[in-house]
Design a protein around this motif. Structure first.
Motif, PDB file in Angstrom:
ATOM      1  N   CYS A  50       0.833  -1.200   0.000  1.00 59.71           N
ATOM      2  CA  CYS A  50       0.000   0.000   0.000  1.00 59.71           C
ATOM      3  C   CYS A  50       0.873   1.257   0.000  1.00 59.71           C
ATOM      4  CB  CYS A  50      -0.902  -0.018   1.228  1.00 59.71           C
ATOM      5  SG  CYS A  50      -1.789   1.516   1.481  1.00 59.71           S
ATOM      6  N   SER A  98       0.104   4.216   1.062  1.00 61.70           N
ATOM      7  CA  SER A  98       0.054   5.083   2.247  1.00 61.70           C
ATOM      8  C   SER A  98       0.441   4.371   3.544  1.00 61.70           C
ATOM      9  CB  SER A  98      -1.319   5.745   2.371  1.00 61.70           C
ATOM     10  OG  SER A  98      -2.329   4.772   2.361  1.00 61.70           O
ATOM     11  N   CYS A  99       0.112   3.082   3.687  1.00 60.36           N
ATOM     12  CA  CYS A  99       0.447   2.456   4.972  1.00 60.36           C
ATOM     13  C   CYS A  99       1.397   1.254   4.856  1.00 60.36           C
ATOM     14  CB  CYS A  99      -0.816   2.064   5.728  1.00 60.36           C
ATOM     15  SG  CYS A  99      -1.627   0.617   5.041  1.00 60.36           S
ATOM     16  N   CYS A 151      -5.959  -2.243  -0.147  1.00 60.84           N
ATOM     17  CA  CYS A 151      -5.068  -2.394   0.997  1.00 60.84           C
ATOM     18  C   CYS A 151      -5.626  -3.419   1.975  1.00 60.84           C
ATOM     19  CB  CYS A 151      -4.902  -1.045   1.692  1.00 60.84           C
ATOM     20  SG  CYS A 151      -3.826  -1.158   3.135  1.00 60.84           S
ATOM     21  N   CYS A 208      -7.918   1.294   6.011  1.00 63.62           N
ATOM     22  CA  CYS A 208      -7.195   1.991   4.940  1.00 63.62           C
ATOM     23  C   CYS A 208      -7.975   1.780   3.643  1.00 63.62           C
ATOM     24  CB  CYS A 208      -5.772   1.468   4.790  1.00 63.62           C
ATOM     25  SG  CYS A 208      -4.852   2.261   3.468  1.00 63.62           S
ATOM     26  N   GLU A 268      -7.070   2.636   0.517  1.00 63.42           N
ATOM     27  CA  GLU A 268      -6.305   2.655  -0.729  1.00 63.42           C
ATOM     28  C   GLU A 268      -6.717   1.529  -1.675  1.00 63.42           C
ATOM     29  OE1 GLU A 268      -4.026   5.871  -0.969  1.00 63.42           O
ATOM     30  OE2 GLU A 268      -3.348   4.199  -2.220  1.00 63.42           O
TER      31      GLU A 268
HETATM   32 ZN   LIG Z   1      -3.005   0.945   3.328  1.00 62.15          ZN
END
Ligand SMILES: [Zn+2]
Ligand SMILES: [Zn+2]
Ligand SMILES: [Zn+2]
Ligand SMILES: [Zn+2]
Length: 768
Positions: A585, A587-588, A600, A605, A607
């Motif tokens: 992912c 972002s995380c 994700c 999350c 995404e």
């Molecule tokens: Zn994520």
């Protein structure tokens, strides 16, 4: 490489497609290999042979009297550039063992000593002492043999020779005599106890037969990791020529200065050698020594020598098929063939696989003129399976599985070869007629009835698709600075090993194979319980190829559906992609899941992204990494590091931490830092790369061993003594599961260890 060159292959396939349907049907439905061969070879027309001849001439292998001078000039050029490997090979291409031969080849006599001296210098610079010594003593022999030379040699040549000899002596005193150590270790790794039922195998191995899966090997007692199980010399092997397009005759490419497999390894024993001894009759066959040259000549090369270009055109499989029959000789080939014919005429219901195996495998042998059935094909009357021609003959040709056009292609290659052999046996060989050896090339023992040989060679050619074993070596590739070396496995030759052929395939095998010369050793790579099957990998390994591609490969080349545990697990949960090709992912950094659209895996999350988007990003990244690797190999270290750091940053935003590409990036960074002398950074990067290798190949894989070896080199060069010692030990442990003590890397590790132990200062006055 295995099959004929592309032009000849497509020529034959086109010929097939233009055949009248009725003829195609006759070939397709032919029941025996004899019928396939007879029907096909009757279709080989003179114009086909002319086309083939033209193709073969592109692979120029004849001797050319102008070549020596050309190679000397090229050799001098590379010598100035300090590229000693290429220079040594080029000097060897014109290597003139004796003055008489130099004269035959029209080479100015007075230049001879200079060239040999140069070659010796190259070999010294490369640390190849034995070969250097050999060249020096050849040179000295020439001085004594030729009175004109003995008078002539300029003072400088004499002086240089003397200096070189002293240097060689010095170096010799420093290094151990390797061949002696090698012979000792080779003896040391003999199998624990000889197997009475199965030659070349340890007594921990048993041969079994099953109606469904045919012959296979099992553990007769518990086997420990690293234990040698089979040690077998190739029954036959042919050096792979290397991937080079043919040379078309034009002025600038008349002589070949490219260095290939064929220039670096002995054509008989596969020993790596720079000072090759070339065949008198052709420019293609080269050997490590006079002994190998003479042995090869006696066993097969006297027949093969005038056929060099043709054999390169027809491919390695056809070459092996010919060499097999030459090694065995006509008597034995026809005897075994006769038995085969008698057997296939018998009326056997093909109701079970058991019978099928027997039928195509000649499961019987002659005893007092009677046919006696043996329980396992390839065994003798006493039930012993040996690494002999009978066993080779019994390997399955899978006649019924090959496509009709493939059988047609192989049959036409073989019959073209047979016609050449026939022609050669009636014509005296004219190449280099001055040599008395070459006169023996007229082959009196060649059979007048070529069809017997043809059918047998066709059988071997078809067998090879499933039974050929690649003989590999680890090639060490280093940056110009040569500080951290990479390594990759390269295919050196193709061979047949009757005992190893008994092993079935697994995509996640419990053994490993390694080679010294033409001898293969199979070792347990993990514990194998009593009664468990011993398995090796035919090529598609689970850590390199996905399940779908593996299955497809095994089905098309080996004609079976793999049901190994790795295939079963991966088929069951297709969605679970291995970590070394997973996306994460943006972002995380949690793993992404799904097929066309990935989302994700972390709760909370949101995404999500399309798979093709990530795939094309990965493609771009791969290209960038490739550019960085090019910078690195060109020695442009700073730009390489910049480029790699950028790639690392980009990769981190969408690839899992154990992604294969991230491993490559870390590896590149490690190399660049090492070349700059920053050992600590280099070690950190390599440890990251090590994690990727471990996730992909497992902690005790041979890949892990190579990576640990690199790390040990870095610690060693950075004088990080405790880290180096512990890494050396780990590397040794892992590598010795896969290869013997003569292995280059293990030898190197031992040298590093003893060097470090010598360095460690003895504590002096610790009370101060
Ligand atoms: Zn994520
Ligand atoms: Zn050799
Ligand atoms: Zn030759
Ligand atoms: Zn499998």
């Amino acid at each position: 490489m295995d099959l004929p060159v592309a032009e000849w292959k497509s020529y034959l396939l086109q010929k097939w497609s233009l055949l009248p349907k009725s003829i195609q049907v006759t070939v397709s439905t032919a029941e025996t290999l004899s019928d396939v061969f007879l029907h096909s070879s009757s279709l080989l027309q003179p114009e086909d042979e002319i086309f083939l001849k033209r193709l073969s001439q592109g692979y120029s292998v004849g001797k050319d009297s102008g070549a020596p001078l050309f190679y000397r000039e090229e050799g001098n050029k590379t010598f100035q550039e300090k590229d000693y490997t290429v220079a040594a090979v080029l000097y060897s291409k014109m290597c003139l063992k004796d003055i008489i031969r130099a004269q035959t080849h029209g080479y100015p006599e007075r230049l001879q000593p200079k060239i040999m001296l140069r070659k010796a210098e190259c070999l010294m610079a490369l640390g190849r002492l034995q070969e250097a010594r050999q060249t020096i003593s050849d040179l000295e022999r020439n001085f004594t043999a030729s009175p004109t030379l003995a008078d002539f040699p300029s003072q400088s040549v004499q002086r240089n020779l003397h200096l070189l000899k002293m240097k060689a002596q010095d170096k010799e005193n420093l290094t151990e005599t390797f061949p002696v150590a090698l012979a000792k270790t080779l003896e040391g790794v003999d199998l624990r106890e000889e197997n009475k039922q199965l030659s070349n195998a340890s007594s921990s191995v048993g041969l079994c037969m099953d109606p469904l899966k045919g012959r296979y090997l099992v553990a007769t007692r518990e086997i420990l990791p690293g234990e040698p199980l089979v040690k077998e010399d190739a029954f036959v092997s042919v050096l792979n020529p290397g991937e080079l397009p043919p040379l078309h005759h034009s002025l600038e490419s008349k002589w070949d200065t490219r260095v290939t497999n064929g220039d670096l390894y002995c054509h008989r024993c596969l020993k790596h050698t720079l000072a090759t001894v070339p065949c008198d009759g052709c420019s293609y066959a080269k050997y490590c020594s006079q002994e190998c040259l003479q042995q090869a000549w006696k066993l097969y090369h006297r027949i093969e020598c005038p056929l060099g270009g043709l054999l390169l055109t027809l491919g390695v499989f056809c070459h092996i098929a010919l060499r097999l029959t030459l090694l065995v000789g006509f008597q034995d080939v026809s005897k075994i063939r006769k038995l085969c014919d008698e057997f296939s005429n018998k009326d056997i219901p093909e109701s079970s696989n058991w019978v099928k195996t027997l039928n195509s495998g000649l499961g019987e042998i002659e005893k007092n003129g009677k046919i006696v059935e043996t329980p396992i094909p390839g065994c003798d009357v006493n039930g012993k399976y040996e690494s002999n021609y009978q066993a080779v003959f019994n390997l399955l040709p899978h006649t019924e599985n090959h496509s009709p056009e493939h059988k047609f292609l192989c049959a036409l290659c073989v019959s073209a070869l047979c016609r050449q052999l026939e022609a050669a046996s009636f014509q005296p060989v004219t190449t280099g007629a001055s040599s008395s050896q070459l006169k023996a090339a007229v082959a009196p023992e060649l059979c007048p009835d070529m069809t017997v040989w043809g059918v047998v060679m066709l059988r071997h050619m078809l067998q090879l698709q499933c039974n050929a074993q690649a003989i590999t070596t680890i090639l060490h590739t280093g940056s110009k600075e040569g500080i951290v070396t990479g390594s990759r496995q390269v295919r050196l030759a193709t061979g047949i090993f009757p005992v190893i052929s008994l092993l079935n395939h697994s995509c996640s095998p419990n053994t490993s194979v390694s080679f010294v010369s033409t001898v293969a050793t199979i070792r347990a790579s993990q514990r194998i319980g009593k009664g468990q099957e011993i398995l090796h990998c035919y090529g598609p390994h689970k850590s390199r190829i996905g399940v779908a591609e593996r299955q497809q490969k095994l089905r098309s080349q080996y004609f079976f559906d793999c049901t190994c545990p790795a295939c079963q697990t991966e088929t069951r949960c297709m969605a679970a992609r291995p970590r070394w090709e997973a996306f994460c992912c943006n972002s995380c950094r949690a793993p992404m899941q799904g097929d066309d659209v990935l989302s994700c895996g972390r709760r909370g999350c949101a995404e999500s992204v399309r798979r093709d988007h990530l795939t094309s990003r990965l493609q771009d990244l791969r290209q960038q990494v490739g550019m960085a690797q090019k910078l690195l190999s060109d020695g442009k270290l700073e730009p390489a590091i910049q480029q790699l750091s950028w790639c690392q940053h980009d990769a981190g935003s969408f690839l899992s931490a154990e992604h294969a590409v991230l491993g490559e990036i870390e590896d590149g960074l490690a190399q660049a830092c090492a070349a700059l002398g920053d050992w600590q950074k280099s070690a950190t990067h390599l440890q990251n790369s090590l994690r990727v290798v471990e996730a992909r190949h497992g902690p005790s894989s041979v890949e892990m061993g190579h990576e640990l070896f690199k790390l040990a080199q870095i610690f060693f060069n950075g004088f990080a003594v405790p880290e180096a010692l512990s890494t050396i030990q780990k590397a040794e442990e892992v590598l010795s599961l896969h290869c013997g003590p003569w292995d280059d890397e293990i030898q190197e590790l031992q040298k590093m260890k003893s060097c470090l132990l010598d360095l460690t200062p003895t504590p002096v006055g610790s009370s101060v």
